[in-house]
Design a protein around this motif. Structure first.
Motif, mmCIF file in Angstrom:
data_model
loop_
_atom_site.group_PDB
_atom_site.id
_atom_site.type_symbol
_atom_site.label_atom_id
_atom_site.label_comp_id
_atom_site.label_asym_id
_atom_site.label_seq_id
_atom_site.Cartn_x
_atom_site.Cartn_y
_atom_site.Cartn_z
ATOM 1 N N GLN A 1 0.971 3.561 -3.717
ATOM 2 C CA GLN A 1 1.627 2.687 -4.683
ATOM 3 C C GLN A 1 2.610 1.754 -3.989
ATOM 4 O OE1 GLN A 1 1.211 2.029 -7.879
ATOM 5 N NE2 GLN A 1 2.906 0.565 -7.827
ATOM 6 N N LEU A 2 3.333 2.283 -3.022
ATOM 7 C CA LEU A 2 4.261 1.445 -2.256
ATOM 8 C C LEU A 2 3.515 0.383 -1.458
ATOM 9 C CD1 LEU A 2 6.846 4.074 -0.928
ATOM 10 C CD2 LEU A 2 7.130 2.434 -2.808
ATOM 11 N N ALA A 3 2.298 0.729 -1.018
ATOM 12 C CA ALA A 3 1.480 -0.259 -0.309
ATOM 13 C C ALA A 3 1.100 -1.398 -1.247
ATOM 14 C CB ALA A 3 0.238 0.402 0.274
ATOM 15 N N LEU A 4 0.790 -1.073 -2.502
ATOM 16 C CA LEU A 4 0.476 -2.115 -3.489
ATOM 17 C C LEU A 4 1.690 -2.998 -3.755
ATOM 18 C CD1 LEU A 4 -1.622 -0.079 -6.102
ATOM 19 C CD2 LEU A 4 -2.469 -1.714 -4.422
ATOM 20 N N GLU A 5 2.870 -2.417 -3.664
ATOM 21 C CA GLU A 5 4.101 -3.171 -3.904
ATOM 22 C C GLU A 5 4.541 -3.961 -2.681
ATOM 23 O OE1 GLU A 5 6.971 -0.345 -5.228
ATOM 24 O OE2 GLU A 5 5.850 0.212 -7.026
ATOM 25 N N GLY A 6 3.875 -3.739 -1.548
ATOM 26 C CA GLY A 6 4.211 -4.484 -0.346
ATOM 27 C C GLY A 6 5.283 -3.849 0.510
ATOM 28 N N ALA A 7 5.680 -2.607 0.196
ATOM 29 C CA ALA A 7 6.738 -1.952 0.961
ATOM 30 C C ALA A 7 6.222 -1.338 2.251
ATOM 31 C CB ALA A 7 7.415 -0.878 0.114
ATOM 32 N N VAL A 8 4.987 -0.852 2.227
ATOM 33 C CA VAL A 8 4.392 -0.231 3.410
ATOM 34 C C VAL A 8 2.984 -0.773 3.580
ATOM 35 C CG1 VAL A 8 5.740 1.875 3.103
ATOM 36 C CG2 VAL A 8 3.432 1.749 2.144
ATOM 37 N N GLU A 9 2.414 -0.531 4.761
ATOM 38 C CA GLU A 9 1.028 -0.898 5.001
ATOM 39 C C GLU A 9 0.296 0.297 5.598
ATOM 40 O OE1 GLU A 9 1.330 -4.245 7.541
ATOM 41 O OE2 GLU A 9 2.116 -3.141 9.263
ATOM 42 N N VAL A 10 -0.979 0.410 5.256
ATOM 43 C CA VAL A 10 -1.776 1.548 5.704
ATOM 44 C C VAL A 10 -2.134 1.386 7.177
ATOM 45 C CG1 VAL A 10 -3.916 2.840 5.374
ATOM 46 C CG2 VAL A 10 -2.718 1.874 3.393
ATOM 47 N N VAL A 11 -1.933 2.466 7.936
ATOM 48 C CA VAL A 11 -2.349 2.520 9.334
ATOM 49 C C VAL A 11 -3.444 3.571 9.420
ATOM 50 C CG1 VAL A 11 -1.656 2.927 11.726
ATOM 51 C CG2 VAL A 11 -0.031 1.924 10.096
ATOM 52 N N PRO A 12 -4.719 3.175 9.559
ATOM 53 C CA PRO A 12 -5.831 4.132 9.543
ATOM 54 C C PRO A 12 -5.613 5.299 10.498
ATOM 55 C CG PRO A 12 -6.658 1.887 9.551
ATOM 56 C CD PRO A 12 -5.173 1.794 9.765
ATOM 57 N N ASN A 13 -5.880 6.495 9.982
ATOM 58 C CA ASN A 13 -5.812 7.745 10.751
ATOM 59 C C ASN A 13 -4.407 8.101 11.233
ATOM 60 O OD1 ASN A 13 -8.671 7.986 10.581
ATOM 61 N ND2 ASN A 13 -8.861 6.584 12.333
ATOM 62 N N ARG A 14 -3.411 7.384 10.755
ATOM 63 C CA ARG A 14 -2.042 7.704 11.166
ATOM 64 C C ARG A 14 -1.105 7.883 9.976
ATOM 65 N NH1 ARG A 14 0.566 3.823 15.320
ATOM 66 N NH2 ARG A 14 2.131 5.481 15.185
#
Length: 291
Positions: free
Chosen positions: A135-148
């Protein structure tokens, strides 16, 4: 759920299943029909055409009580409200805690956090933490780092200035319009919220101030009767509260928070007095150093 928000660090990253139970092969004669197990199963596909609606409803209730099912029924006959509500509640509490950690700087810009490590800090499973981070990623607060895991987004002064500009374009015209239409007694009802922002700022807890600040602005904009406006403005406001890179308290320290909070009471005084020139000056100034 304000726990485990300090000292986050880590890397790395569950699923559940559910089974059903069918009647055993030694089931006896059906007491409702007098037929054996084989005959009862053979008639299942044609039940809806042979039995009346009332009979189907009674049989369905009986089967549900015993936990039985037939091949003609949907795969998920009954929901599991307790499980879904529990997950939603945990996810919501984790999301609130993570948002507070973003505001205070406990979740540091540029650092990657894994759901399992954060889950251990909160004492919950990784699933609600992962959902909250998404949800925070949708809000722009975080970004997904694959496998991490998830990296907290690094923000600069330019982004903060852009957010302040967009907020002013949305909120200032609305407040000026409301200044002409909302009676003084309605503005006076917001006094407790404005005073709460001063107490929150004086406490030095940035997360507490951020929440009370949004509550005041939300109440002001709600007078316009436009739910979409309130939702969009609050999303922008929340983004503007995340700290900049290399700061723990964002653009304003404790003194700045107190000064910002006092603008709320000054704005209410002007709105109650009907002084639109002061209102215009205050709302314009408020967004230049908005929190």
């Amino acid at each position: 759920m304000r726990q485990g928000t300090k000292g986050f660090a880590g890397a790395g990253d569950t699923a559940t299943g559910q089974g059903g139970r069918a009647p055993g092969p030694g089931a006896g004669v059906d007491p409702r029909t007098g037929a054996g197990p084989g005959a009862g199963r053979a008639r299942v596909p044609a039940q809806s055409g042979v039995r009346g609606r009332e009979g189907d409803a009674v049989r369905g209730r009986d089967d549900a009580v015993r936990g039985e099912h037939t091949h003609s029924e949907p795969a998920a006959v009954l929901p599991r409200p307790r499980t879904s509500v529990q997950r939603s509640s945990v996810r919501g509490q984790v999301l609130v805690a993570l948002r507070a950690a973003l505001v205070t700087g406990d979740l540091r810009p540029g650092v990657v956090y894994s759901a399992p490590v954060l889950a251990e800090r909160f004492g919950v499973s990784a699933t609600p933490v992962r959902e909250a981070m998404q949800q925070l990623a949708l809000e722009g607060a975080v970004e997904v780092v694959p496998n991490r895991g998830f990296r907290v987004v690094e923000r600069g002064a330019r982004e903060l200035a852009e957010l302040a500009e967009v907020r002013s374009l949305i909120e200032v015209p609305v407040v000026l319009r409301l200044a002409r239409t909302v009676p003084a007694e309605r503005w006076a009802e917001l006094r407790p919220l404005a005073e709460a922002t001063i107490r929150a700022a004086s406490s030095g807890c940035r997360a507490t101030y951020a929440e009370s600040d949004r509550a005041f602005h939300r109440a002001v904009l709600a007078l316009a009767g436009n739910e979409q406006l309130v939702r969009i403005a609050e999303d922008l406001h929340r983004r503007a509260q995340w700290p900049l890179v290399g700061t723990a308290l964002g653009p304003l320290g404790r003194v700045g928070l107190v000064a910002d909070a006092h603008q709320h009471t000054a704005l209410l005084d002007a709105l109650i007095a009907g002084d639109r020139d002061v209102v215009r000056s205050l709302v314009g100034e408020h967004f230049t150093g908005a929190v």
